[in-house]
Design an enzyme around this catalytic site. Structure first.
Site, short mmCIF file in Angstrom:
data_model
loop_
_atom_site.label_atom_id
_atom_site.label_comp_id
_atom_site.label_asym_id
_atom_site.label_seq_id
_atom_site.Cartn_x
_atom_site.Cartn_y
_atom_site.Cartn_z
N HIS A 12 0.88 -1.19 0.00
CA HIS A 12 0.00 0.00 0.00
C HIS A 12 0.91 1.23 0.00
CE1 HIS A 12 -3.84 2.14 1.48
NE2 HIS A 12 -2.95 3.07 1.19
N HIS A 14 1.71 5.26 -1.69
CA HIS A 14 1.35 6.44 -2.49
C HIS A 14 2.62 7.04 -3.07
CE1 HIS A 14 -2.80 6.59 -0.94
NE2 HIS A 14 -2.26 6.08 0.15
N ARG A 16 2.36 9.43 -5.74
CA ARG A 16 2.03 10.74 -6.36
C ARG A 16 2.52 10.81 -7.81
NH1 ARG A 16 -1.14 10.74 -2.01
NH2 ARG A 16 -0.24 11.67 -0.14
N ASN A 40 -4.95 7.24 -6.11
CA ASN A 40 -5.68 8.49 -5.77
C ASN A 40 -4.94 9.75 -6.22
OD1 ASN A 40 -3.76 8.00 -3.72
ND2 ASN A 40 -4.94 9.14 -2.19
N LYS A 95 -8.93 -0.33 -5.99
CA LYS A 95 -8.98 0.33 -4.67
C LYS A 95 -10.29 1.09 -4.54
CE LYS A 95 -7.61 2.08 -0.74
NZ LYS A 95 -6.56 3.05 -0.52
N HIS A 134 -10.51 1.22 1.58
CA HIS A 134 -10.27 2.16 2.69
C HIS A 134 -11.53 2.10 3.54
CE1 HIS A 134 -8.53 6.04 4.37
NE2 HIS A 134 -9.67 5.86 5.02
N HIS A 168 -4.83 -0.73 5.67
CA HIS A 168 -4.30 -0.01 6.84
C HIS A 168 -5.22 -0.09 8.06
CE1 HIS A 168 -6.97 2.89 5.04
NE2 HIS A 168 -6.10 3.31 4.14
N ASP A 240 1.39 2.51 3.55
CA ASP A 240 0.55 3.71 3.39
C ASP A 240 1.40 4.97 3.49
OD1 ASP A 240 -1.69 5.19 2.85
OD2 ASP A 240 -2.48 5.13 4.89
N HIS A 244 3.27 14.38 1.66
CA HIS A 244 2.71 15.71 1.38
C HIS A 244 3.85 16.70 1.60
CE1 HIS A 244 -1.59 14.52 1.28
NE2 HIS A 244 -1.26 13.64 2.21
N ALA A 256 -3.58 14.77 5.54
CA ALA A 256 -3.44 13.47 6.21
C ALA A 256 -2.43 12.60 5.47
CB ALA A 256 -4.78 12.78 6.27
C1 NCD Z 1 -3.45 9.06 2.06
C2 NCD Z 1 -2.97 10.08 1.03
O1 NCD Z 1 -2.49 11.14 1.44
O2 NCD Z 1 -3.08 9.81 -0.16
N1 NCD Z 1 -3.52 9.68 3.35
C3 NCD Z 1 -3.49 9.05 4.55
O3 NCD Z 1 -3.67 9.71 5.57
N2 NCD Z 1 -3.30 7.76 4.65
C4 NCD Z 1 -4.75 8.50 1.61
C5 NCD Z 1 -5.18 7.28 2.37
O4 NCD Z 1 -4.62 6.20 2.21
O5 NCD Z 1 -6.11 7.40 3.17
ZN ZN Z 2 -3.26 5.06 1.53
#
Ligand code: NCD
Ligand code: ZN
Length: 335
Positions: A12, A14, A16, A40, A95, A134, A168, A240, A244, A256
């Protein structure tokens, strides 16, 4: 003291896009043999064209590393068998985001009506495509995951041939559900194994530990640690890791996501060592995922050793978990 991992997987992740992708992707692809890539983006990955193009951008950003991006598609209720079959091997899973529940999830599912979901979920069952979810309602923040368990159960019993991955997970209630349904599985993050809500808001507010789902109570963390450290066959590691930019985290209206990619394996080794469970780490970070997803990741050997790792204060524009601190384990060699 050293320990060896074969083809570690992050199920899992991210990554970007654009500059951020180029900054963070190498921090995973250096040490992991593969990862399940979350869809996402803005707009979300919901066509074959977008998925293949994103996969190519990831491969470009990870050039030189042995690393397989396992791609996911943003779930929509109107997908049918032919559309999904058209992806062939390029698609590993879908997802599902409840609409608006987390970063860039506005186009997700609202309401979980079985009849509405049936065509897409039956097609996925037939094609052997897992559904990653999720699992949070839009209820009170500490109860969102607990309230979602009945939706997991409803889906698991209505679609017994569909592999459902509870992403998660953060609560004891989700762990209890794992053993009640053959087709329920879960990923667990590093940060949810290490922190509780106290670490986020119990003292000074720590924005870099704020994520969805929010970390819960000590009793929940204990339950998560128990299944992870014992490498329960239905759980696997999914960081996860969700980068950011620093200004989006250290701001009024904190985004988040916890960024753990650069420290994940060292911090997992430290945790498993502390609990005298190092022998189970291979299953948690690779073998369980291989059998749940039926995948064969590329060969990669990571040797970790018990010597200190100084965590950088930032990686480009992103602040990692444990920034500026020292971990007791580090990566010695990658073969
Ligand atoms: C994730 C994100 O920023 O893409 N943020 C997070 O708090 N985990 C999205 C997600 O997996 O919920
Ligand atoms: Zn995530």
């Amino acid at each position: 003291m050293t320990t060896e991992l074969n083809s570690p997987l992050d199920m899992h992740l991210h990554l970007r896009d654009g500059d951020m992708l180029r900054t963070v992707a190498p921090l995973s692809s250096e040490s992991f043999a593969g990862a399940l890539i979350m869809p996402n983006l803005v707009p979300p990955i919901d066509t074959k064209e977008a998925l293949l193009a994103y996969r190519d951008r990831i491969l470009d950003a990870t050039k030189g590393d042995i690393f397989k991006p396992y791609m996911t598609l943003f779930f929509r209720e109107n997908y049918d068998y032919d559309f999904l079959a058209g992806f062939g091997d390029s698609l590993t899973a879908l997802k599902l985001y409840p609409a608006g529940i987390t970063t860039n999830s506005e186009g997700g599912v609202s309401g979980f009506d079985i009849d509405t979901l049936r065509p897409a979920l039956e097609a996925m069952s037939e094609l052997g495509l897992p559904l990653c979810i999720h699992g949070e309602t839009n209820g009170f923040v500490m109860d969102r995951e607990k309230e979602f368990v009945s939706i997991y159960e409803n889906l698991a019993s209505n679609f017994p041939k569909l592999k459902i991955i509870m992403e998660h997970i953060t609560t004891k209630e989700s762990i209890d559900a794992l053993d009640r349904y053959e087709n329920l599985y879960a990923t667990i993050t590093l940060h949810h194994l290490l922190i509780t809500l106290d670490d986020v808001v119990g003292g000074m507010l720590r924005p870099h530990l704020f994520c969805k789902p929010i970390a819960k109570r000590p009793i929940d963390r204990e339950a998560l640690q128990k299944v992870a450290l014992n490498a329960h066959p239905k759980v696997m590691f999914g960081s996860d890791s969700a980068p950011h930019p620093k200004e989006a985290k250290e701001s009024c209206g904190c985004a988040a996501g916890v960024f753990t990619a650069p420290i994940a394996l060292a911090a997992l080794a430290e945790l498993f060592d502390k609990h005298h469970k190092l022998e189970n780490l291979q299953k948690f970070v690779s073998d369980n995922a291989k059998s749940i997803y039926g995948i064969t990741p590329p060969e990669k050997k990571v040797i970790l050793e018990k010597t200190p790792m100084n965590v950088p204060s930032s990686c480009g524009s992103v602040v990692p978990m444990f920034a500026g601190e020292t971990l007791s384990w580090s990566i010695k060699e990658i073969i």
